[in-house]
Write a protein that holds these residues in place. Structure first.
Motif, PDB file in Angstrom:
ATOM      1  N   LYS A  10       0.851  -1.183   0.000  1.00  0.00           N
ATOM      2  CA  LYS A  10       0.000   0.000   0.000  1.00  0.00           C
ATOM      3  C   LYS A  10       0.889   1.235   0.000  1.00  0.00           C
ATOM      4  CE  LYS A  10      -3.735   2.330   2.494  1.00  0.00           C
ATOM      5  NZ  LYS A  10      -4.617   2.321   3.691  1.00  0.00           N
ATOM      6  N   ARG A  11       0.649   2.133  -0.950  1.00  0.00           N
ATOM      7  CA  ARG A  11       1.461   3.337  -1.030  1.00  0.00           C
ATOM      8  C   ARG A  11       1.245   4.208   0.198  1.00  0.00           C
ATOM      9  NH1 ARG A  11       1.058   8.394  -3.859  1.00  0.00           N
ATOM     10  NH2 ARG A  11      -0.868   7.781  -4.891  1.00  0.00           N
ATOM     11  N   GLU A  12       2.350   4.648   0.801  1.00  0.00           N
ATOM     12  CA  GLU A  12       2.283   5.468   2.004  1.00  0.00           C
ATOM     13  C   GLU A  12       2.889   6.847   1.745  1.00  0.00           C
ATOM     14  OE1 GLU A  12       4.505   3.138   4.750  1.00  0.00           O
ATOM     15  OE2 GLU A  12       2.858   1.745   5.175  1.00  0.00           O
ATOM     16  N   LYS A  13       2.620   7.762   2.665  1.00  0.00           N
ATOM     17  CA  LYS A  13       3.227   9.081   2.568  1.00  0.00           C
ATOM     18  C   LYS A  13       4.744   8.953   2.674  1.00  0.00           C
ATOM     19  CE  LYS A  13      -0.552  11.700   4.723  1.00  0.00           C
ATOM     20  NZ  LYS A  13      -0.904  12.628   5.843  1.00  0.00           N
ATOM     21  N   GLN A  14       5.453   9.775   1.934  1.00  0.00           N
ATOM     22  CA  GLN A  14       6.901   9.754   2.025  1.00  0.00           C
ATOM     23  C   GLN A  14       7.476  11.121   1.685  1.00  0.00           C
ATOM     24  OE1 GLN A  14       6.977   6.923  -1.580  1.00  0.00           O
ATOM     25  NE2 GLN A  14       9.018   7.887  -1.631  1.00  0.00           N
ATOM     26  N   SER A 219       7.481   7.766  -9.394  1.00  0.00           N
ATOM     27  CA  SER A 219       6.067   8.168  -9.374  1.00  0.00           C
ATOM     28  C   SER A 219       5.414   8.035 -10.736  1.00  0.00           C
ATOM     29  CB  SER A 219       5.953   9.627  -8.909  1.00  0.00           C
ATOM     30  OG  SER A 219       6.550  10.503  -9.862  1.00  0.00           O
ATOM     31  N   TYR A 239       1.526  13.973  -4.818  1.00  0.00           N
ATOM     32  CA  TYR A 239       1.682  12.527  -4.975  1.00  0.00           C
ATOM     33  C   TYR A 239       2.273  11.893  -3.719  1.00  0.00           C
ATOM     34  CZ  TYR A 239       3.235   8.015  -6.767  1.00  0.00           C
ATOM     35  OH  TYR A 239       3.448   6.672  -6.933  1.00  0.00           O
ATOM     36  N   GLU A 241       2.977  13.333  -0.412  1.00  0.00           N
ATOM     37  CA  GLU A 241       2.452  13.659   0.911  1.00  0.00           C
ATOM     38  C   GLU A 241       0.950  13.428   1.033  1.00  0.00           C
ATOM     39  OE1 GLU A 241       3.469  14.550   3.826  1.00  0.00           O
ATOM     40  OE2 GLU A 241       5.479  15.401   3.697  1.00  0.00           O
ATOM     41  N   GLY A 243      -0.888  11.553  -1.200  1.00  0.00           N
ATOM     42  CA  GLY A 243      -1.306  10.257  -1.734  1.00  0.00           C
ATOM     43  C   GLY A 243      -2.302  10.350  -2.870  1.00  0.00           C
ATOM     44  N   ASP A 245      -3.774  10.414  -6.598  1.00  0.00           N
ATOM     45  CA  ASP A 245      -3.472   9.763  -7.873  1.00  0.00           C
ATOM     46  C   ASP A 245      -3.397  10.848  -8.950  1.00  0.00           C
ATOM     47  OD1 ASP A 245      -3.279   8.290 -10.176  1.00  0.00           O
ATOM     48  OD2 ASP A 245      -4.829   6.841  -9.631  1.00  0.00           O
TER      49      ASP A 245
END
Length: 317
Positions: A10-14, A219, A239, A241, A243, A245
């Motif tokens: 699952k894509r998380e904040k980064q 990304s 994208y 912070e 999330g 699309d």
């Protein structure tokens, strides 16, 4: 929980880890500042310009060059007063880490290291240190590998967004322009350890026309050539912070523009069938482009509509 227990991804904040490479004069520093501004503008839309710029910091190894851009205007963005460190030699890894920490302590949420190349090939950097070591040259490179490891850890473990510039080894290519051959400066490999680009999530390469292309993009947001500006920075922030699309947003935006374009085309064509001046504009535009009105993109279709209105024709678009 077992360390190796499989889980659904699952894509998380980064936080952003961005590299910008290019020859001297290509616009790396300005591009980095505009990216940082776009990110903070997206994060804090209600802050004043002064407050936004105070969230940006630069560790400047380039003889205070970044400070010269304060107050300059690029398109509609005026470079404000950002936090600045005049980063003097020696350019060892510990001092890079200290400079980054100092900017974070000052309240910066985006830190620009301009440039990272000095850690490798600058006074007190890895290459100079290697040259001063006695003993086996190959073994000495192995001893210095820890410097690159510490640098990567400092960048990747940072609690804020990181943008780094890197010089590139330059050469000149001969190109044809207006029937004449002239030399053009081109960038080759970055001045850093060979695999440093692998450590970044996004790497932009800038040419001498100030156009960026992507060499690495986890990304999948960018394609072709473009200018590094606040819009690019905002996309990256949305994208990473938020999330969001971005690709889906872009597709929806393009679909909406396409529908609007079709409506404009129909109104222009209907008007051209009943108005001589509108017909002349359409005919001239089709002749010059060797394309029909129906094949024009949104921007050019809107321009045709403007030209018709300039003739005094009441076109409802």
């Amino acid at each position: 929980m077992n360390e190796f227990e499989p889980q659904l991804a699952k894509r998380e904040k980064q936080k952003a880890l961005i590299g910008i490479t290019g020859p001297s004069g290509s616009g790396k520093t300005v591009g980095a500042l505009l990216l940082a501004y776009g990110m903070m503008k997206e994060a804090y839309p209600n802050l004043s310009e002064e407050e936004l710029w105070k969230k940006i910091g630069v560790a400047d190894t380039e003889h205070r060059r970044a400070k010269t851009y304060e107050g300059q205007i690029f398109d509609d963005v005026k470079i404000g007063q950002f936090f600045h460190i005049d980063f003097k030699p020696p350019y060892n890894t510990n001092r890079y880490t200290s400079a980054i920490s100092a900017l974070i302590k000052a309240g910066c949420e985006v830190v620009i290291t301009d440039s990272l190349s000095h850690q490798w090939q600058g006074e007190g950097g890895v290459v100079e240190t290697h040259g001063q070591m006695s003993g086996n040259s190959f073994q000495n490179w192995g001893k210095l590998a820890v410097e690159s490891t510490k640098l990567v850890k400092s960048l990747t473990s940072s609690p804020i967004h990181m943008i780094t510039t890197m010089r590139v080894k330059t050469d000149y290519a001969m190109v044809q322009e207006d029937g004449k051959t002239k030399p053009v400066k081109v960038g080759l490999k970055p001045v850093q350890k060979d695999d440093m680009e692998y450590e970044f999530d996004t790497v932009f390469n800038i040419n001498m026309d100030h156009e960026a292309s992507i060499s690495k993009d986890t990304s999948n947001l960018f394609d072709g050539e473009f200018v590094l500006d606040e819009v690019v920075g905002a996309k990256i922030y949305r994208y990473l912070e938020l999330g969001i699309d971005i690709q889906a947003e872009e597709r929806a935006k393009q679909a909406k523009l396409e529908e609007e374009r079709k409506v404009m085309v129909k109104k222009i064509r209907d008007m051209a069938n009943t108005n001589v001046e509108a017909q002349q504009v359409v005919t001239q535009c089709e002749f010059k482009t060797n394309r029909s009105l129906e094949d024009f993109d949104y921007k050019f279709t809107a321009r045709v509509a403007e030209l018709i209105k300039e003739k005094g024709v009441d076109l409802d678009v």
